[in-house]
Design a protein around this motif. Structure first.
Motif, PDB file in Angstrom:
ATOM      1  N   ASN A 242       0.826  -1.219   0.000  1.00  0.00           N
ATOM      2  CA  ASN A 242       0.000   0.000   0.000  1.00  0.00           C
ATOM      3  C   ASN A 242       0.856   1.264   0.000  1.00  0.00           C
ATOM      4  O   ASN A 242       0.440   2.301  -0.530  1.00  0.00           O
ATOM      5  CB  ASN A 242      -0.964  -0.010   1.193  1.00  0.00           C
ATOM      6  CG  ASN A 242      -2.247  -0.750   0.870  1.00  0.00           C
ATOM      7  OD1 ASN A 242      -2.935  -0.424  -0.114  1.00  0.00           O
ATOM      8  ND2 ASN A 242      -2.578  -1.761   1.663  1.00  0.00           N
ATOM      9  N   LEU A 243       2.054   1.184   0.595  1.00  0.00           N
ATOM     10  CA  LEU A 243       2.976   2.323   0.513  1.00  0.00           C
ATOM     11  C   LEU A 243       3.366   2.560  -0.943  1.00  0.00           C
ATOM     12  O   LEU A 243       3.372   3.702  -1.417  1.00  0.00           O
ATOM     13  CB  LEU A 243       4.225   2.063   1.364  1.00  0.00           C
ATOM     14  CG  LEU A 243       5.305   3.158   1.284  1.00  0.00           C
ATOM     15  CD1 LEU A 243       4.790   4.488   1.820  1.00  0.00           C
ATOM     16  CD2 LEU A 243       6.569   2.724   2.041  1.00  0.00           C
ATOM     17  N   TYR A 244       3.701   1.476  -1.646  1.00  0.00           N
ATOM     18  CA  TYR A 244       4.001   1.599  -3.082  1.00  0.00           C
ATOM     19  C   TYR A 244       2.819   2.217  -3.828  1.00  0.00           C
ATOM     20  O   TYR A 244       2.991   3.081  -4.685  1.00  0.00           O
ATOM     21  CB  TYR A 244       4.300   0.225  -3.680  1.00  0.00           C
ATOM     22  CG  TYR A 244       5.723  -0.248  -3.523  1.00  0.00           C
ATOM     23  CD1 TYR A 244       6.762   0.380  -4.199  1.00  0.00           C
ATOM     24  CD2 TYR A 244       6.026  -1.348  -2.728  1.00  0.00           C
ATOM     25  CE1 TYR A 244       8.076  -0.072  -4.083  1.00  0.00           C
ATOM     26  CE2 TYR A 244       7.336  -1.810  -2.606  1.00  0.00           C
ATOM     27  CZ  TYR A 244       8.358  -1.162  -3.283  1.00  0.00           C
ATOM     28  OH  TYR A 244       9.653  -1.604  -3.180  1.00  0.00           O
ATOM     29  N   LYS A 245       1.604   1.729  -3.523  1.00  0.00           N
ATOM     30  CA  LYS A 245       0.407   2.216  -4.213  1.00  0.00           C
ATOM     31  C   LYS A 245       0.206   3.717  -3.972  1.00  0.00           C
ATOM     32  O   LYS A 245      -0.147   4.466  -4.885  1.00  0.00           O
ATOM     33  CB  LYS A 245      -0.812   1.419  -3.730  1.00  0.00           C
ATOM     34  CG  LYS A 245      -2.123   1.724  -4.434  1.00  0.00           C
ATOM     35  CD  LYS A 245      -3.178   0.683  -4.034  1.00  0.00           C
ATOM     36  CE  LYS A 245      -4.514   0.983  -4.713  1.00  0.00           C
ATOM     37  NZ  LYS A 245      -5.237   2.080  -4.064  1.00  0.00           N
ATOM     38  N   THR A 246       0.466   4.143  -2.753  1.00  0.00           N
ATOM     39  CA  THR A 246       0.323   5.569  -2.436  1.00  0.00           C
ATOM     40  C   THR A 246       1.300   6.400  -3.268  1.00  0.00           C
ATOM     41  O   THR A 246       0.924   7.434  -3.844  1.00  0.00           O
ATOM     42  CB  THR A 246       0.589   5.812  -0.939  1.00  0.00           C
ATOM     43  OG1 THR A 246      -0.383   5.111  -0.175  1.00  0.00           O
ATOM     44  CG2 THR A 246       0.533   7.292  -0.598  1.00  0.00           C
ATOM     45  N   ILE A 247       2.549   5.932  -3.321  1.00  0.00           N
ATOM     46  CA  ILE A 247       3.585   6.704  -4.011  1.00  0.00           C
ATOM     47  C   ILE A 247       3.338   6.758  -5.519  1.00  0.00           C
ATOM     48  O   ILE A 247       3.410   7.843  -6.131  1.00  0.00           O
ATOM     49  CB  ILE A 247       4.985   6.092  -3.728  1.00  0.00           C
ATOM     50  CG1 ILE A 247       5.342   6.205  -2.250  1.00  0.00           C
ATOM     51  CG2 ILE A 247       6.052   6.773  -4.596  1.00  0.00           C
ATOM     52  CD1 ILE A 247       6.573   5.408  -1.849  1.00  0.00           C
ATOM     53  N   TYR A 248       3.046   5.616  -6.111  1.00  0.00           N
ATOM     54  CA  TYR A 248       3.064   5.559  -7.583  1.00  0.00           C
ATOM     55  C   TYR A 248       1.674   5.584  -8.242  1.00  0.00           C
ATOM     56  O   TYR A 248       1.575   5.923  -9.412  1.00  0.00           O
ATOM     57  CB  TYR A 248       3.805   4.297  -8.040  1.00  0.00           C
ATOM     58  CG  TYR A 248       5.277   4.365  -7.715  1.00  0.00           C
ATOM     59  CD1 TYR A 248       6.112   5.243  -8.395  1.00  0.00           C
ATOM     60  CD2 TYR A 248       5.822   3.575  -6.705  1.00  0.00           C
ATOM     61  CE1 TYR A 248       7.466   5.332  -8.087  1.00  0.00           C
ATOM     62  CE2 TYR A 248       7.168   3.648  -6.390  1.00  0.00           C
ATOM     63  CZ  TYR A 248       7.985   4.529  -7.084  1.00  0.00           C
ATOM     64  OH  TYR A 248       9.314   4.624  -6.781  1.00  0.00           O
ATOM     65  N   VAL A 249       0.620   5.208  -7.519  1.00  0.00           N
ATOM     66  CA  VAL A 249      -0.708   5.121  -8.139  1.00  0.00           C
ATOM     67  C   VAL A 249      -1.651   6.192  -7.597  1.00  0.00           C
ATOM     68  O   VAL A 249      -2.209   6.984  -8.360  1.00  0.00           O
ATOM     69  CB  VAL A 249      -1.323   3.718  -7.923  1.00  0.00           C
ATOM     70  CG1 VAL A 249      -2.711   3.640  -8.552  1.00  0.00           C
ATOM     71  CG2 VAL A 249      -0.404   2.640  -8.501  1.00  0.00           C
ATOM     72  N   ASP A 250      -1.797   6.245  -6.290  1.00  0.00           N
ATOM     73  CA  ASP A 250      -2.817   7.129  -5.705  1.00  0.00           C
ATOM     74  C   ASP A 250      -2.415   8.601  -5.748  1.00  0.00           C
ATOM     75  O   ASP A 250      -3.206   9.466  -6.139  1.00  0.00           O
ATOM     76  CB  ASP A 250      -3.107   6.720  -4.257  1.00  0.00           C
ATOM     77  CG  ASP A 250      -3.713   5.334  -4.158  1.00  0.00           C
ATOM     78  OD1 ASP A 250      -4.235   4.841  -5.189  1.00  0.00           O
ATOM     79  OD2 ASP A 250      -3.642   4.743  -3.063  1.00  0.00           O
ATOM     80  N   ASP A 251      -1.174   8.896  -5.310  1.00  0.00           N
ATOM     81  CA  ASP A 251      -0.770  10.296  -5.152  1.00  0.00           C
ATOM     82  C   ASP A 251       0.225  10.777  -6.194  1.00  0.00           C
ATOM     83  O   ASP A 251       0.596  11.963  -6.185  1.00  0.00           O
ATOM     84  CB  ASP A 251      -0.191  10.515  -3.746  1.00  0.00           C
ATOM     85  CG  ASP A 251      -1.240  10.336  -2.646  1.00  0.00           C
ATOM     86  OD1 ASP A 251      -2.445  10.388  -2.986  1.00  0.00           O
ATOM     87  OD2 ASP A 251      -0.856  10.150  -1.487  1.00  0.00           O
TER      88      ASP A 251
END
Length: 448
Positions: A242-251
């Motif tokens: 989820n940290l990866y997702k925050t960095i590269y997808v969500d934000d």
């Protein structure tokens, strides 16, 4: 392979050549190093110090350096192919984490088996600690000689932080939230891809080591548990993904495309050099080699532009062993081709290369934490600060023959998330199935 034996016709040479042996031996050494490119200092050291010094003392042995400019994974694949077919260089640069899988696969011979007494009696072993020696060992056998060890951290561009109104002198992140908050401020200030946490298949072990491990350790977990079983399902894995997702997808705080491109790692280096990235998680060689003066990704006025911070745990005290910050160490060195025609001469060269004299000379090309205790760390503020702050909190990868294959599944898992192809839950489920297929379900554990 390079070790052709070239006959010298004694009758055709002058009297001055009578000191040269009847047969000259040609050795080849390779490493991921290119003068003016990747690991430039290593290539310079070998070309300008090690080879001239060795051949002067051993006129019957010729040595050639093959400078390999591809990715780590490409060199690994090439060495696996070469060692399985009787080809390849006599001596190769090698990452310690690969030793178990190569040894189990019969692609390497221990130095004891290959060299015997000369290896066992080498004076250098009295100056290399068991811990450092273990980096290129497996199952109680030594397979190579290490150059040294390293530590990992968050590299920071002070000029970009200034632009975002953040004082790097007082900014010391204590959680992932602190990293994300800073990245958002940098993004608002116009920094294109403020935070780099390696992901994806193309970056190979750099994804696993510099990216996944550095986040996962911050949750208090490793890739294996205390019993050596691979953890294939846990809240820690989900939090990391989820940290990866925050960095590269969500934000959109990182360069998503760089994680997917074949030359993505170089692109991340260029992003940092060019002021497009402000925080990059990497090993100390990023300072010593990648951004050093004269290197391809040199950061101008480096010591005024760059600084570093500890990688914070997910939350204070939540890191591995209850730590507030985390790091992980590996090590590289050199191994001898198990099929070389000239093992004695190859060992002569390798032991000369790792002598106190040559390791000390290496400090002049690239100051670092060396494997020998009789090679001093130069008066270098960065190395002194980072070794004192990070070596006490670091950890290491498991010495497991399956680790390399599992690591590749970690890389696929992160790529599935950062590309947006799979949710963290689905990516972890895919990882679980893949790891069970590699190591057997009895060697895995899930905590969910």
């Amino acid at each position: 392979m390079s070790n052709r034996i070239r006959a010298l016709a004694l009758g055709l040479v002058s009297a001055t050549a009578m000191a040269v042996p009847a047969f000259a031996v040609d050795l080849e050494i390779t490493c991921r190093c290119v003068i003016g490119g990747v690991n430039s200092a290593t290539a310079q050291w070998i070309e300008e110090s090690v080879i001239p010094g060795f051949t002067a003392a051993n006129p019957g042995i010729n040595v050639t350096l093959n400078q390999f400019g591809g990715e780590d994974a490409q060199l690994t694949q090439q060495l696996a192919l070469d060692f399985s077919t009787g080809a390849g260089p006599d001596i190769s640069g090698f990452d310690g984490f690969l030793i178990p899988s190569f040894a189990e696969g019969g692609l390497l011979k221990s130095l004891d088996e290959l060299i015997g007494e000369d290896y066992a009696n080498w004076e250098g072993w009295d100056h290399i600690s068991p811990g450092i020696r273990s980096i290129l060992s497996y199952g109680g056998e030594t397979y190579g000689v290490g150059l040294g060890t390293d530590v990992r951290m968050v590299f920071v561009r002070k000029d970009l932080f200034d632009k975002a109104g953040i004082d790097t002198a007082t900014w010391n992140p204590t959680s992932w939230a602190d990293l994300i908050d800073a990245a958002k401020k940098l993004k608002e200030a116009g920094v294109e891809a403020p935070l780099q946490l390696n992901a994806g298949v193309a970056m190979g072990e750099a994804t696993t080591m510099q990216g996944y491990w550095m986040a996962l350790l911050g949750t208090g977990e490793g890739v294996t548990n205390d019993d050596g079983k691979f953890i294939v399902g846990s809240q820690a894995i989900l939090d990391t993904l989820n940290l990866y997702k925050t960095i590269y997808v969500d934000d959109g705080l990182g360069d998503q495309r760089a994680q997917l491109l074949a030359d993505g790692r170089n692109r991340t280096f260029a992003n940092f050099r060019d002021g497009k990235t402000a925080m990059l998680v990497e090993g100390d060689w990023f300072y010593r080699s990648v951004t050093a003066p004269g290197a391809e990704f040199e950061v101008k006025d480096r010591d005024n532009v760059m600084t570093w911070k500890k990688m914070p745990a997910q939350e204070p005290g939540k890191g591995i062993r209850g730590q507030d910050a985390v790091s992980i160490s590996g090590g590289t060195g050199y191994v001898i081709n198990p099929n070389t025609d000239s093992p004695k001469e190859a060992w002569q060269f390798l032991s000369f290369m790792m002598s106190q004299e040559q390791m000390t000379a290496f400090q002049g090309f690239s100051p670092g934490i060396r494997s020998r205790d009789d090679v001093a760390i130069p008066d270098n503020a960065f190395l002194t600060e980072t070794s004192q702050a990070l070596l006490p909190i670091t950890t290491a990868r498991p010495n497991n023959a399956h680790y390399n294959a599992v690591s590749q599944e970690i890389q696929r898992m992160t790529e599935a998330v950062v590309s947006g192809e799979l949710s963290p839950e689905d990516a972890m489920a895919q990882y679980r199935s893949a790891v069970i297929a590699i190591v057997g379900e009895e060697n895995t554990v899930s905590t969910l």
